[in-house]
Design an enzyme around this catalytic site. Structure first.
Site, PDB file in Angstrom:
ATOM      1  N   GLY A  12      13.464  -7.275 -19.440  1.00 54.41           N
ATOM      2  CA  GLY A  12      12.371  -6.861 -18.572  1.00 54.41           C
ATOM      3  C   GLY A  12      11.822  -7.918 -17.637  1.00 54.41           C
ATOM      4  O   GLY A  12      10.626  -7.902 -17.315  1.00 54.41           O
ATOM      5  N   HIS A 110      19.592  -4.433  -7.208  1.00 56.92           N
ATOM      6  CA  HIS A 110      20.970  -4.780  -7.562  1.00 56.92           C
ATOM      7  C   HIS A 110      21.221  -6.230  -7.169  1.00 56.92           C
ATOM      8  O   HIS A 110      20.841  -6.653  -6.064  1.00 56.92           O
ATOM      9  CB  HIS A 110      21.965  -3.863  -6.838  1.00 56.92           C
ATOM     10  CG  HIS A 110      23.386  -4.160  -7.190  1.00 56.92           C
ATOM     11  ND1 HIS A 110      23.950  -3.756  -8.374  1.00 56.92           N
ATOM     12  CD2 HIS A 110      24.353  -4.828  -6.513  1.00 56.92           C
ATOM     13  CE1 HIS A 110      25.208  -4.174  -8.420  1.00 56.92           C
ATOM     14  NE2 HIS A 110      25.475  -4.814  -7.299  1.00 56.92           N
TER      15      HIS A 110
END
Length: 209
Positions: A12, A110
């Protein structure tokens, strides 16, 4: 205020970047209302707890099919009044129905400059391994809207990062995260919540002033 849900599967760090930006007042007109993990042991859930954000676990194996999982996830998000879905290391594929239901309301980061090193099989360290094998001198990160094509949705923002001599995939990954992913993702979340993003019919994103 735009209600945001962040979907996670692991540590995270991108979630933390969003939560930190929110704490600094940099997420304009938006608030993270839920963190949903596909993995009950994901450290991202601890990050959510530390920030006072409700965390939930939805595991794909608890559903008969991927379609049922995505339908249940969509229902849950609607129940929570979620308007923006942020994928932050979410390792479960979202099907076409889910992507249509939240069209231009799902964003992903990404770790490359799309269309380089993207698509099926390009995730995590695999992206940086491929970049180093190719010998590129510049890589970076891309934030894009999500559709049913892996890494194929409209590009919102990109940031370049230099590849240095002696880089390993792990070292490059950390640099791309620090210099690009953790900078771009909170910024784009705020742009969305401010209503400054629009997508043309041919899939080009415009950012208004």
């Amino acid at each position: 205020m735009v209600n945001i849900a962040v979907l996670v599967s692991g540590g995270g760090t991108n979630l933390q970047a969003i939560l930190d930006a929110q704490a600094r007042g940099e997420i304009k007109n938006g608030r993270v209302r839920a963190v949903i993990s596909s993995n009950e042991s994901a450290y991202a859930l601890e990050r959510a707890r530390n920030a006072g954000v409700p965390g939930y676990v939805m595991k794909k194996r608890d559903y008969a099919s991927g379609g049922e999982y995505c339908a249940a996830l969509a229902r849950f998000l609607h129940e929570k009044g979620v308007e923006l879905v942020v994928l932050a290391g979410f390792m479960t594929v979202l099907d076409e129905g889910f992507c249509r239901e939240f069209e231009n309301r799902i964003i992903n980061v990404h770790p490359s400059l799309i269309p380089s090193f993207c698509g099926d099989g390009y995730y995590g360290l695999h992206v940086h391994e491929a970049a180093l094998r190719k010998g590129v001198k510049v890589t970076g990160a891309t934030v894009h809207f999500v559709n049913a094509i892996t890494d194929g949705g409209p590009i919102i923002a990109q940031k370049a990062v230099e590849v240095l001599p002696g880089d390993t995939p792990e070292v490059l990954q950390k640099r791309v995260m620090a210099q690009a992913e953790h900078v771009l993702l909170p910024h784009v979340v705020s742009l969305f919540c401010e209503g400054r993003l629009s997508v043309s019919e041919d899939g080009i994103v415009t950012i208004s002033e």
